[in-house]
Design a protein around this motif. Structure first.
Motif, mmCIF file in Angstrom:
data_model
loop_
_atom_site.group_PDB
_atom_site.id
_atom_site.type_symbol
_atom_site.label_atom_id
_atom_site.label_comp_id
_atom_site.label_asym_id
_atom_site.label_seq_id
_atom_site.Cartn_x
_atom_site.Cartn_y
_atom_site.Cartn_z
ATOM 1 N N ALA A 664 -9.594 -9.827 15.073
ATOM 2 C CA ALA A 664 -9.013 -11.125 14.731
ATOM 3 C C ALA A 664 -7.513 -11.001 14.507
ATOM 4 O O ALA A 664 -6.739 -11.881 14.907
ATOM 5 C CB ALA A 664 -9.690 -11.691 13.485
ATOM 6 N N LEU A 665 -7.091 -9.871 13.868
ATOM 7 C CA LEU A 665 -5.655 -9.665 13.657
ATOM 8 C C LEU A 665 -4.928 -9.496 14.983
ATOM 9 O O LEU A 665 -3.833 -10.057 15.179
ATOM 10 C CB LEU A 665 -5.433 -8.437 12.766
ATOM 11 N N ASP A 666 -5.541 -8.736 15.896
ATOM 12 C CA ASP A 666 -4.921 -8.558 17.209
ATOM 13 C C ASP A 666 -4.802 -9.897 17.933
ATOM 14 O O ASP A 666 -3.775 -10.178 18.579
ATOM 15 C CB ASP A 666 -5.758 -7.583 18.048
ATOM 16 N N SER A 667 -5.833 -10.747 17.848
ATOM 17 C CA SER A 667 -5.781 -12.071 18.491
ATOM 18 C C SER A 667 -4.695 -12.932 17.862
ATOM 19 O O SER A 667 -3.985 -13.667 18.553
ATOM 20 C CB SER A 667 -7.141 -12.761 18.360
ATOM 21 N N LEU A 668 -4.570 -12.824 16.523
ATOM 22 C CA LEU A 668 -3.550 -13.612 15.826
ATOM 23 C C LEU A 668 -2.149 -13.178 16.239
ATOM 24 O O LEU A 668 -1.274 -14.026 16.497
ATOM 25 C CB LEU A 668 -3.734 -13.459 14.315
ATOM 26 N N ILE A 669 -1.938 -11.860 16.318
ATOM 27 C CA ILE A 669 -0.623 -11.350 16.725
ATOM 28 C C ILE A 669 -0.296 -11.772 18.150
ATOM 29 O O ILE A 669 0.836 -12.172 18.460
ATOM 30 C CB ILE A 669 -0.586 -9.813 16.566
ATOM 31 N N ARG A 670 -1.319 -11.693 19.027
ATOM 32 C CA ARG A 670 -1.091 -12.097 20.416
ATOM 33 C C ARG A 670 -0.754 -13.586 20.495
ATOM 34 O O ARG A 670 0.158 -13.994 21.233
ATOM 35 C CB ARG A 670 -2.320 -11.788 21.264
ATOM 36 N N ALA A 726 3.296 -11.840 9.303
ATOM 37 C CA ALA A 726 4.107 -10.832 8.606
ATOM 38 C C ALA A 726 3.340 -10.255 7.420
ATOM 39 O O ALA A 726 3.341 -9.032 7.189
ATOM 40 C CB ALA A 726 5.414 -11.460 8.149
ATOM 41 N N VAL A 727 2.649 -11.105 6.661
ATOM 42 C CA VAL A 727 1.866 -10.640 5.514
ATOM 43 C C VAL A 727 0.717 -9.756 5.982
ATOM 44 O O VAL A 727 0.449 -8.680 5.403
ATOM 45 C CB VAL A 727 1.341 -11.833 4.694
ATOM 46 N N ALA A 728 0.003 -10.197 7.050
ATOM 47 C CA ALA A 728 -1.141 -9.426 7.541
ATOM 48 C C ALA A 728 -0.702 -8.075 8.105
ATOM 49 O O ALA A 728 -1.388 -7.056 7.927
ATOM 50 C CB ALA A 728 -1.873 -10.243 8.607
ATOM 51 N N ARG A 729 0.419 -8.037 8.774
ATOM 52 C CA ARG A 729 0.917 -6.776 9.320
ATOM 53 C C ARG A 729 1.315 -5.811 8.201
ATOM 54 O O ARG A 729 1.115 -4.600 8.322
ATOM 55 C CB ARG A 729 2.113 -7.049 10.229
ATOM 56 N N ALA A 730 1.876 -6.354 7.135
ATOM 57 C CA ALA A 730 2.315 -5.496 6.033
ATOM 58 C C ALA A 730 1.134 -4.770 5.396
ATOM 59 O O ALA A 730 1.239 -3.599 4.973
ATOM 60 C CB ALA A 730 3.063 -6.324 4.989
ATOM 61 N N SER A 731 -0.002 -5.457 5.326
ATOM 62 C CA SER A 731 -1.193 -4.843 4.728
ATOM 63 C C SER A 731 -2.180 -4.359 5.778
ATOM 64 O O SER A 731 -3.274 -3.889 5.428
ATOM 65 C CB SER A 731 -1.881 -5.857 3.814
ATOM 66 N N ASN A 732 -1.806 -4.554 7.065
ATOM 67 C CA ASN A 732 -2.645 -4.141 8.199
ATOM 68 C C ASN A 732 -4.024 -4.798 8.179
ATOM 69 O O ASN A 732 -5.001 -4.257 8.675
ATOM 70 C CB ASN A 732 -2.805 -2.613 8.238
ATOM 71 N N ALA A 733 -4.084 -5.999 7.609
ATOM 72 C CA ALA A 733 -5.357 -6.745 7.578
ATOM 73 C C ALA A 733 -5.069 -8.182 7.154
ATOM 74 O O ALA A 733 -4.097 -8.464 6.447
ATOM 75 C CB ALA A 733 -6.342 -6.108 6.619
#
Length: 776
Positions: A664-670, A726-733
């Protein structure tokens, strides 16, 4: 065309200017002699000019009487005779010049106005080049048979309907569509007869004979389109029926009251010829010409006038309000499969199927640039689908057999299809359900704006007839704001509905299929969407839209109302001026010679005013610069490219609903990357370049103000998603407290972008000649 009519037109084209020269010469020579003191010789020349004009005038009156019309040309004859009897030879010569000049000017106006219709007939191809093996021979177009391989050289007219073979064809379709941009047709794509090869030579496989081809149907309609006696012209005849006795009464009363025959002749002079019969036909023919330049062939002036007075519009749905051919709405994939690969496999197999859904699937794959494979061992079962071997896999595309389509993804696909009124083409790979392609007949991009234009032009009741189910019919009606919907209608039901509407008001019916032909014939005015060929609907219609654009109907309505308004305006103003001049002449304040000059000016003024119908109503014209039109086309093309990108937002939200994991994080980043790299630059370019360019032609910045506010909302939601990334990347989730707001932002932005795209396409992009084949 009739050879006798052609010869008569040629003689008239020579005789009328010659009559002007002779009468003008007699007037001029008489004037010179009068100035030199040779009064008797001057009178002789002026009388000669009068007598020369008298012969054709008598002929025109007799011809009108034979057609059952009593026109005011009779006043011209009485005026010419009166000037001779009372010795007013100068007035007679002036009337002769006026009569000859008015006839010549009217004929010139008609020739100018009908130029486009004549050009359409002259453009018709007469021969074709057929290739058999390596031999190419020129044959008559009547000898072309279905299946012949034809060669179309640069600059040549495509002789018959067919499909491109081999190389890409670059075509100029402006003769049929009125659209100036060249189009490209690749191998296998259909080409209509009458279009011009604007590129290199290409080969064409004939799919119809010349008689059954598109251009032959258009030519048949154009041959019927001319200055027939429209209701407005017959109305002019009725006006003339009381104007003639009124003129005679005023002239006779003047003679009795004053005892002056000269005053009576002056009254006849200023009433001759009545602008009523000059202005109305010129305005109607001008309207026919303008309509033809917009890709609208109108059979007669009567059809144009009736269209201009209509208040009810009845429309078919499929092919009229919708595109009439399915397009891929979405591709669903079973777990473990990719949607892109499902579509590629389905299109590879469907290449050999003639089914309309198969054509849509192949077209979508080609649009996305997928490389298709050639299928082997193909078997097609009528009503079930097609099966073939692609890349070592056995692939079947078609209806569900019930095996394996009860999984969660399959049930979700069925529900989606039900909600969107879409058809499903299921895809099996090696006997296992692997995915599905959803297809839908989309609403025409120009339909909403066209409906608004039709309402503003005076139509107060809009009705839709369709053989489709009630649910999709109501959805279309709600989007367009129609007044009434009749679903699941048979051809007989459509005829009954049209007749019922016609009893209440002047009714226009628009359709495109063979099943619409009876309803078109039952309407006051039938309009056929005839771009797909000379169908039964085209033959039954009074008006044919030769291009596959619904907005041409609004153009035709604007042209009809503008032409009718100018015809009435010119006739009434001209007749009023004549009546005022008659009163002045009856009082003895306007001698015959001066009256003749005054009436000449009135006639020329009303004819020139009637020619304004060639230009169109400036109140409804939107004039765009070439740069603005090119900009609109560019952004329209970007919309088509970005449509899949917009769906990535929904996919990211769906992944987040399933689980807030790394996928889901990868989809969000994309999704965020696509927002920043593609969507936001597109929206910013629209805001900074397109909207300022549209402000002036649309009457100010208010026309784009709401769209600018939507741009601001798109930017706000994008920034909010960026902050979450940015928040999700900082915590990697993705954190639990982010999920609700992220879903709201993703789903909300997806809905806002889709709506925003539709609004821009309907309100702005339809102003330019954007490819009508594309639709959201």
């Amino acid at each position: 065309m009739n050879p006798n009519l052609v010869r008569q037109a040629r003689w008239r084209a020579l005789l009328e200017p010659l009559l002007v020269l002779v009468t003008l010469g007699a007037l001029t020579i008489g004037g010179v002699l009068w100035l030199t003191g040779l009064r008797e010789a001057a009178d002789l020349w002026w009388m000669t000019g009068t007598l020369i004009a008298l012969g054709p005038a008598v002929f025109w009156v007799v011809a009108a009487l034979r057609r059952g019309r009593v026109g005011v040309d009779l006043i011209a004859v009485l005026s010419l005779l009166g000037t001779i009897l009372v010795g007013e030879y100068l007035a007679g010569a002036l009337i002769a010049v006026m009569l000859a000049g008015g006839r010549a000017l009217e004929a010139a106006a008609q020739r100018r106005a009908s130029h486009d219709l004549r050009a359409l007939l002259e453009h018709a191809p007469r021969s074709a080049r057929r290739r058999i093996g390596s031999d190419v021979t020129v044959i008559s177009i009547a000898d072309v048979a279905v299946g012949d391989l034809l060669v179309v050289g640069p600059g040549e007219v495509v002789p018959v309907d067919g499909r491109v073979v081999g190389s890409v064809a670059v075509l100029d379709e402006s003769v049929l569509t009125g659209e100036p941009l060249h189009v490209e047709r690749v191998a296998g794509e259909p080409v209509r007869s009458g279009v011009v090869n604007a590129g290199g030579a290409f080969e064409l496989r004939a799919t119809a004979t010349a008689q059954d081809s598109t251009y032959a149907g258009v030519v048949r309609l154009a041959q019927e389109a001319g200055a027939e006696s429209a209701p407005i012209v017959r109305l002019a005849d009725r006006y003339a029926a009381w104007f003639l006795p009124l003129t005679l009464i005023v002239a006779g009363g003047t003679w009795l009251a004053s005892g002056s025959a000269v005053r009576a002749v002056a009254v006849l002079v200023v009433a001759t010829p009545c602008p009523l019969l000059l202005a109305a036909p010129v305005a109607i023919v001008s309207g026919l010409s303008r309509a033809s330049r917009h890709g609208v062939v109108i059979r007669s002036g009567g059809g144009l006038e009736s269209l201009g007075s209509a208040t009810t519009l009845v429309m078919d749905k499929t092919g009229t309000l919708t595109m009439g051919r399915p397009v891929v709405l979405d591709v669903a994939a079973a777990p473990g499969n990719e949607a892109a690969e499902i579509l590629r496999l389905a299109a590879s197999v469907d290449q050999v199927s003639p089914h309309v859904l198969a054509e849509a699937i192949v077209t979508e794959a080609a649009t996305r640039g997928y490389r298709l494979s050639l299928p082997h061992d193909v078997v097609e079962e009528a009503g079930r689908g097609v099966t073939g071997t692609v890349g070592g896999h056995r692939v079947r595309v078609g209806k569900s057999t019930g095996d394996g389509v009860d999984a969660d993804w399959a049930r979700a696909t069925v529900n989606r299809a039900r909600l969107d009124s879409a058809a499903i083409a299921w895809v099996w790979v090696d006997e296992k359900p692997a995915g599905a392609v959803l297809l839908q007949d989309p609403l025409r991009r120009d339909a909403p704006r066209t409906v608004r234009r039709l309402r503003s032009s005076g139509l107060n009741r809009l009705v839709m007839l369709t053989g489709d189910r009630a649910e999709p019919a109501r959805e279309v009606a709600n989007i367009l704001g129609l007044d009434e919907v009749y679903a699941q209608q048979s051809p007989a039901d459509k005829v009954a509905a049209v007749r019922a509407e016609r009893e209440r008001a002047v009714t226009v019916m628009v359709g495109d299929g063979v099943n619409d032909a009876p309803a078109l014939a039952a309407a006051t005015v039938g309009v056929a969407m005839g771009a797909r060929g000379a169908t039964a609907s085209s033959e039954a219609a009074d008006i044919v839209l030769t291009t596959d654009r619904l907005d041409r109907l609004a153009d035709a309505m604007d042209t009809a109302r503008w032409s009718r308004r100018i015809a009435v305006q010119s006739a009434v103003v001209g007749m009023t001026l004549s009546l005022v001049a008659m009163a002045v002449a009856a009082l003895g304040w306007l001698p015959p010679a001066a009256g003749a000059l005054l009436q000449e000016g009135i006639d020329i003024a009303v004819i020139l005013n009637a020619l304004r119908a060639l230009g169109g109503n400036p109140a409804v014209e939107v004039n765009l610069s070439a740069d603005t039109e090119n900009m609109l086309r560019r952004f329209a093309s970007e919309h088509d490219d970005l449509r899949d990108t917009v769906d990535v937002l929904r996919s990211a939200a769906d992944s987040l609903v399933a689980a807030a994991d790394q996928s889901a994080l990868d989809s969000l980043i994309r999704a965020h990357s696509l927002l920043v790299e593609r969507i936001l630059p597109h929206e910013q370019a629209e805001e900074n370049r397109l909207y300022p360019a549209l402000a002036q032609p649309l009457g100010g910045g208010e026309a784009t103000a709401t769209m600018s506010r939507t741009h601001a909302e798109i930017q706000r939601l994008s920034d909010r998603i960026g902050a979450h990334v940015a928040v999700a990347r900082a915590s990697n989730a993705i954190q639990p407290d982010q999920i609700d707001d992220l879903l709201a932002c993703l789903y909300g932005l997806h809905a806002v972008l889709r709506l925003h795209f539709l609004q821009e396409e309907e309100n702005y992009f339809t102003l330019a000649e954007v490819d009508p084949g594309k639709s959201p």
